[in-house]
Design a protein around this motif. Structure first.
Motif, PDB file in Angstrom:
ATOM      1  N   GLU A  79      37.690  46.763  43.851  1.00 28.91           N
ATOM      2  CA  GLU A  79      38.047  47.985  43.171  1.00 28.91           C
ATOM      3  C   GLU A  79      39.422  47.836  42.524  1.00 28.91           C
ATOM      4  O   GLU A  79      40.310  48.661  42.715  1.00 28.91           O
ATOM      5  CB  GLU A  79      37.984  49.156  44.140  1.00 28.91           C
ATOM      6  N   ALA A  80      39.545  46.749  41.769  1.00 32.10           N
ATOM      7  CA  ALA A  80      40.820  46.408  41.137  1.00 32.10           C
ATOM      8  C   ALA A  80      41.317  47.491  40.196  1.00 32.10           C
ATOM      9  O   ALA A  80      42.527  47.715  40.096  1.00 32.10           O
ATOM     10  CB  ALA A  80      40.676  45.093  40.385  1.00 32.10           C
ATOM     11  N   ASP A  81      40.395  48.191  39.530  1.00 30.28           N
ATOM     12  CA  ASP A  81      40.817  49.245  38.604  1.00 30.28           C
ATOM     13  C   ASP A  81      41.557  50.367  39.321  1.00 30.28           C
ATOM     14  O   ASP A  81      42.526  50.916  38.803  1.00 30.28           O
ATOM     15  CB  ASP A  81      39.618  49.787  37.824  1.00 30.28           C
ATOM     16  N   LYS A  82      41.133  50.678  40.535  1.00 34.07           N
ATOM     17  CA  LYS A  82      41.818  51.712  41.319  1.00 34.07           C
ATOM     18  C   LYS A  82      43.205  51.258  41.761  1.00 34.07           C
ATOM     19  O   LYS A  82      44.081  52.072  41.995  1.00 34.07           O
ATOM     20  CB  LYS A  82      40.987  52.096  42.544  1.00 34.07           C
ATOM     21  N   MET A  83      43.378  49.947  41.876  1.00 32.50           N
ATOM     22  CA  MET A  83      44.663  49.397  42.303  1.00 32.50           C
ATOM     23  C   MET A  83      45.611  49.182  41.124  1.00 32.50           C
ATOM     24  O   MET A  83      46.784  48.917  41.322  1.00 32.50           O
ATOM     25  CB  MET A  83      44.452  48.064  43.043  1.00 32.50           C
TER      26      MET A  83
ATOM     27  N   GLN B 136      39.351  36.417  41.888  1.00 29.93           N
ATOM     28  CA  GLN B 136      37.961  35.976  41.819  1.00 29.93           C
ATOM     29  C   GLN B 136      37.857  34.474  42.042  1.00 29.93           C
ATOM     30  O   GLN B 136      36.947  33.999  42.714  1.00 29.93           O
ATOM     31  CB  GLN B 136      37.327  36.352  40.470  1.00 29.93           C
ATOM     32  N   LYS B 137      38.816  33.729  41.509  1.00 32.33           N
ATOM     33  CA  LYS B 137      38.831  32.276  41.711  1.00 32.33           C
ATOM     34  C   LYS B 137      38.973  31.955  43.204  1.00 32.33           C
ATOM     35  O   LYS B 137      38.301  31.062  43.728  1.00 32.33           O
ATOM     36  CB  LYS B 137      39.980  31.652  40.926  1.00 32.33           C
ATOM     37  N   ILE B 138      39.829  32.680  43.893  1.00 29.11           N
ATOM     38  CA  ILE B 138      40.016  32.486  45.335  1.00 29.11           C
ATOM     39  C   ILE B 138      38.718  32.800  46.080  1.00 29.11           C
ATOM     40  O   ILE B 138      38.291  32.034  46.954  1.00 29.11           O
ATOM     41  CB  ILE B 138      41.184  33.351  45.860  1.00 29.11           C
ATOM     42  N   LEU B 139      38.075  33.922  45.735  1.00 28.75           N
ATOM     43  CA  LEU B 139      36.819  34.292  46.391  1.00 28.75           C
ATOM     44  C   LEU B 139      35.726  33.266  46.125  1.00 28.75           C
ATOM     45  O   LEU B 139      34.952  32.919  47.024  1.00 28.75           O
ATOM     46  CB  LEU B 139      36.371  35.684  45.929  1.00 28.75           C
ATOM     47  N   ASP B 140      35.646  32.768  44.896  1.00 29.58           N
ATOM     48  CA  ASP B 140      34.649  31.744  44.564  1.00 29.58           C
ATOM     49  C   ASP B 140      34.880  30.480  45.385  1.00 29.58           C
ATOM     50  O   ASP B 140      33.932  29.853  45.867  1.00 29.58           O
ATOM     51  CB  ASP B 140      34.687  31.427  43.069  1.00 29.58           C
TER      52      ASP B 140
ATOM     53  N   LYS C  84      43.970  42.043  34.413  1.00 27.39           N
ATOM     54  CA  LYS C  84      42.829  41.129  34.323  1.00 27.39           C
ATOM     55  C   LYS C  84      43.201  39.749  34.861  1.00 27.39           C
ATOM     56  O   LYS C  84      42.374  39.064  35.455  1.00 27.39           O
ATOM     57  CB  LYS C  84      42.342  41.036  32.878  1.00 27.39           C
ATOM     58  N   LYS C  85      44.446  39.343  34.674  1.00 30.23           N
ATOM     59  CA  LYS C  85      44.897  38.040  35.165  1.00 30.23           C
ATOM     60  C   LYS C  85      44.855  37.995  36.693  1.00 30.23           C
ATOM     61  O   LYS C  85      44.388  37.029  37.281  1.00 30.23           O
ATOM     62  CB  LYS C  85      46.305  37.743  34.669  1.00 30.23           C
ATOM     63  N   ILE C  86      45.340  39.050  37.327  1.00 29.69           N
ATOM     64  CA  ILE C  86      45.321  39.113  38.794  1.00 29.69           C
ATOM     65  C   ILE C  86      43.881  39.114  39.302  1.00 29.69           C
ATOM     66  O   ILE C  86      43.546  38.388  40.237  1.00 29.69           O
ATOM     67  CB  ILE C  86      46.092  40.341  39.312  1.00 29.69           C
ATOM     68  N   VAL C  87      43.031  39.891  38.650  1.00 32.10           N
ATOM     69  CA  VAL C  87      41.625  39.958  39.056  1.00 32.10           C
ATOM     70  C   VAL C  87      40.971  38.582  38.911  1.00 32.10           C
ATOM     71  O   VAL C  87      40.233  38.139  39.792  1.00 32.10           O
ATOM     72  CB  VAL C  87      40.863  41.026  38.249  1.00 32.10           C
ATOM     73  N   ALA C  88      41.254  37.884  37.816  1.00 38.23           N
ATOM     74  CA  ALA C  88      40.692  36.542  37.601  1.00 38.23           C
ATOM     75  C   ALA C  88      41.169  35.565  38.681  1.00 38.23           C
ATOM     76  O   ALA C  88      40.386  34.758  39.184  1.00 38.23           O
ATOM     77  CB  ALA C  88      41.070  36.035  36.217  1.00 38.23           C
ATOM     78  N   ASN C  89      42.443  35.649  39.052  1.00 34.74           N
ATOM     79  CA  ASN C  89      42.970  34.776  40.107  1.00 34.74           C
ATOM     80  C   ASN C  89      42.310  35.081  41.451  1.00 34.74           C
ATOM     81  O   ASN C  89      41.969  34.164  42.205  1.00 34.74           O
ATOM     82  CB  ASN C  89      44.488  34.908  40.215  1.00 34.74           C
TER      83      ASN C  89
END
Length: 137
Positions: A1-5, A16-20, A9-14
């Motif tokens: 729920e990155a939008d609520k935080m 997501q890379k960690i989760l992947d 987009k850069k933070i979200v991409a980073n």
């Protein structure tokens, strides 16, 4: 729920890379025969007790760990690994009854645990309605 935080987009991409990467490591560990034990960060900010664990299991399933192994990670594997002072984890004399009764097979998908069920904990029966979100509490 990155939008609520309010995350960029850069933070979200980073993230997501960690989760992947975590998903790949979880799959590798499973293939190597590593004992996988589930446990959430329940009690941390935004991580609900009980449902936080269910959410973790859903994420582990999304990461590629089969549902039946998720069930084992939260039941048999943890019980075999840890020594509990309380007599729990087995259906036998002098052990506290703790179980989930459901018509929906969690080994097919862990999300079936969000469907209607009865939870028995230490002799108390608790009804849980259907379609409960892992984010609800």
């Amino acid at each position: 729920e990155a939008d609520k935080m309010g995350w960029s987009k850069k933070i979200v991409a980073n993230l997501q890379k960690i989760l992947d990467d975590h998903a790949i490591r979880l799959q590798e560990a499973d293939k190597m025969g590593v004992t996988i034990i589930a446990g959430s960060d329940a009690g941390s900010c935004g991580v609900a007790h009980g449902l936080g664990l269910l959410y973790e299991l859903e994420l582990m399933e999304q990461a590629g760990l089969p549902s039946h192994k998720n069930v084992h990670a939260v039941t048999g594997a943890s019980n075999a690994h840890f020594t509990f002072n309380e007599k729990i984890g087995f259906i036998k004399p002098e052990h506290k009854p703790r179980m989930i009764l459901t018509q929906h097979d969690p080994t097919q998908t862990i999300s079936n645990l969000k469907k209607e069920k009865w939870v028995i904990a230490d002799g108390q029966w608790h009804h849980s309605p259907a379609n409960m979100s892992s984010h609800e509490l």
